[in-house]
Design a protein around this motif. Structure first.
Motif, mmCIF file in Angstrom:
data_model
loop_
_atom_site.group_PDB
_atom_site.id
_atom_site.type_symbol
_atom_site.label_atom_id
_atom_site.label_comp_id
_atom_site.label_asym_id
_atom_site.label_seq_id
_atom_site.Cartn_x
_atom_site.Cartn_y
_atom_site.Cartn_z
ATOM 1 N N GLU A 17 -25.742 -20.504 -18.049
ATOM 2 C CA GLU A 17 -25.354 -20.909 -19.402
ATOM 3 C C GLU A 17 -24.480 -19.856 -20.076
ATOM 4 O O GLU A 17 -23.551 -20.187 -20.814
ATOM 5 N N LYS A 38 -23.400 -24.332 -23.530
ATOM 6 C CA LYS A 38 -24.598 -24.825 -24.190
ATOM 7 C C LYS A 38 -25.363 -23.635 -24.764
ATOM 8 O O LYS A 38 -25.062 -22.489 -24.467
ATOM 9 N N ALA A 39 -26.360 -23.931 -25.565
ATOM 10 C CA ALA A 39 -27.252 -22.877 -26.041
ATOM 11 C C ALA A 39 -27.955 -22.244 -24.843
ATOM 12 O O ALA A 39 -28.180 -22.888 -23.816
ATOM 13 N N TYR A 55 -35.016 -15.606 -25.401
ATOM 14 C CA TYR A 55 -35.152 -15.065 -26.749
ATOM 15 C C TYR A 55 -36.553 -14.486 -27.019
ATOM 16 O O TYR A 55 -36.808 -14.030 -28.131
ATOM 17 N N VAL A 115 -30.576 -14.014 -31.503
ATOM 18 C CA VAL A 115 -30.611 -15.047 -32.546
ATOM 19 C C VAL A 115 -29.822 -14.590 -33.768
ATOM 20 O O VAL A 115 -29.021 -15.337 -34.348
ATOM 21 N N GLU A 136 -25.952 -14.402 -32.972
ATOM 22 C CA GLU A 136 -25.323 -15.726 -32.925
ATOM 23 C C GLU A 136 -25.136 -16.279 -34.337
ATOM 24 O O GLU A 136 -24.101 -16.876 -34.651
ATOM 25 N N ASN A 137 -26.127 -16.072 -35.172
ATOM 26 C CA ASN A 137 -26.029 -16.535 -36.558
ATOM 27 C C ASN A 137 -24.905 -15.810 -37.303
ATOM 28 O O ASN A 137 -24.138 -16.426 -38.058
ATOM 29 N N GLY A 143 -31.532 -26.422 -25.261
ATOM 30 C CA GLY A 143 -30.393 -26.345 -26.158
ATOM 31 C C GLY A 143 -29.292 -27.313 -25.761
ATOM 32 O O GLY A 143 -29.145 -27.663 -24.585
ATOM 33 N N LEU A 168 -22.472 -26.420 -27.438
ATOM 34 C CA LEU A 168 -21.911 -25.681 -28.563
ATOM 35 C C LEU A 168 -20.609 -26.355 -28.985
ATOM 36 O O LEU A 168 -19.855 -26.862 -28.154
ATOM 37 N N GLU A 198 -18.142 -22.730 -32.714
ATOM 38 C CA GLU A 198 -19.012 -21.696 -32.144
ATOM 39 C C GLU A 198 -18.331 -20.962 -30.983
ATOM 40 O O GLU A 198 -19.000 -20.361 -30.142
ATOM 41 N N VAL A 201 -19.503 -17.530 -30.441
ATOM 42 C CA VAL A 201 -20.804 -17.448 -29.770
ATOM 43 C C VAL A 201 -20.615 -17.528 -28.262
ATOM 44 O O VAL A 201 -21.296 -16.834 -27.497
ATOM 45 N N HIS A 239 -21.863 -14.886 -25.440
ATOM 46 C CA HIS A 239 -22.612 -15.249 -24.240
ATOM 47 C C HIS A 239 -21.906 -14.739 -22.982
ATOM 48 O O HIS A 239 -22.560 -14.241 -22.047
#
Length: 385
Positions: free
Chosen positions: A11, A20-21, A27, A198, A201-202, A343, A346, A350, A353, A357
């Motif tokens: 991923e 994808k997430a 996490y 987390v 990514e936010n 998940g 995306l 994103e 993000v 990744h």
């Protein structure tokens, strides 16, 4: 464990249109957290603090980096050095974490072994018949380099120079003249109950602003006016249009200025530094893991002393959207313990993000990453319009 590692790699290395997430377990899994500590935070350049925060001789900043107690000291000779903050006797931390002041000597609070501000061992009380080799008991030194007034440390003595690590960013940020930023303002240290990824990514995407920050950031930096500028797994710049509520007279008094001044940049320097740059200031959010499901958040700002005024209203505004981010990140973290949840894809907003990744895929699994991408929006900052 191997199945989780395989899924993580698959991923994380995916490109924009397949991304994808990440698997939820990465996490909170303790072995994954240890892997990231060893292959990310112990091997790459990590942000520490602003040079402006250590302007005076004797000033220091001490913090924990991947289990290493580190301190940066501005010596009496005005030079900055990064070194171990553990006494060479029995490992006691020498200086308290955070910012502080120290004289010519550093004395261990346990047995008073003493070092100078360069890390040289000066001596110990009452050694008896034991001979202490001073050279063998100096504090280990770490690589320390500066970029745009920000200090970075690398625990890996073989890593590429910092200038190579962030090569290419300068041409995009030059329009804001960040060399003007000669003053510093620090934020509070916070502890969030969320995995560091987390929070990263936010911080990286503007997709959530219209929902999470409806009354704070959305009226000022609307989600629909955000865009990608340039980047890859090495670093990423996104941007956005600032809503202009300045009156006609003020605009006229401003005179002509680059259109970029009506925009901001969000700059991601992996592994864990996100910065907001505009004409008035450079502000940042710095994240360090503190176990699988908690992290430490540090913030700060550098700015031209003559321009930037952080009044009570702006401080309250910052605290408000930080609370919103903390609340949503801690809520997301709870969802990561689902055994059946997976998940989804995306979306294009994103893309930053995805870059993050792919950075993780490169550092953890030596995976190949996508080529550098520059969007047409970059012309705004390169003077090519």
């Amino acid at each position: 464990m191997q199945d989780l590692l395989n899924a993580y790699r698959q991923e994380a290395q995916a490109g924009l249109f397949e991304a994808k997430a990440l698997p939820f377990a990465v996490y909170h899994d303790r072995e994954i957290a240890e892997l990231e500590t060893n292959k990310v935070f112990r091997c790459d350049w990590n942000f520490a603090c602003a040079e402006q925060a250590l302007a005076d001789a004797g000033s220091y900043y001490a913090f924990d980096l991947a289990g290493e107690a580190v301190v940066i000291i501005r010596g009496q000779d005005k030079q900055l050095r990064a070194m171990s903050n553990n006494c060479r006797h029995r490992g006691t931390p020498l200086l308290d974490e955070g910012f502080g002041e120290v004289g010519n000597n550093i004395s261990c609070p346990y047995h008073a072994w003493t070092y100078d501000d360069k890390g040289n061992f000066k001596g110990a009380p009452m050694p008896g018949q034991v001979t202490l080799d001073k050279q063998a008991h100096c504090l280990p030194q770490f690589r320390l380099e500066s970029w745009q007034g920000l200090l970075f440390i690398n625990l890996d003595s073989q890593a590429q120079p910092l200038s190579e690590r962030f090569s290419g960013i300068e041409e995009y940020i030059a329009v804001y003249q960040p060399e003007r930023f000669n003053s510093y303002g620090g934020g509070e240290v916070e502890h969030w109950r969320a995995n560091w990824k987390v929070v990263m990514e936010n911080a990286l995407e503007s997709y959530h602003i219209f929902k999470v920050h409806k009354e704070t950031l959305e009226p000022v930096t609307p989600t629909k006016l955000a865009y990608y500028v340039a980047g890859s797994a090495a670093w990423t710049i996104t941007g956005g249009k600032l809503v202009d509520d300045v009156g006609t007279l003020t605009k006229w008094l401003r005179g002509k200025y680059p259109r970029a001044y009506d925009h901001y940049q969000l700059i991601f320097l992996p592994p864990s530094l996100v910065m907001i740059l505009d004409y008035d200031s450079l502000s940042w959010l710095h994240v360090l893991p503190d176990g699988p499901e908690t992290c430490v958040i540090r913030s700060g700002t550098i700015f031209p002393e003559s321009l930037f005024k952080e009044d009570q209203a702006s401080q309250a505004f910052t605290r408000a959207f930080f609370r919103e981010d903390k609340k949503i990140c801690e809520r997301v973290q709870k969802g990561m313990h689902s055994k059946i949840g997976k998940g989804g894809k995306l979306v294009e907003m994103e893309r930053s993000v995805v870059d993050f990744h792919q950075y993780l895929a490169a550092m953890l699994f030596a995976a190949e990453t996508d080529d550098f991408y520059e969007d047409e929006n970059a012309a705004l900052f390169l003077g090519e319009e």
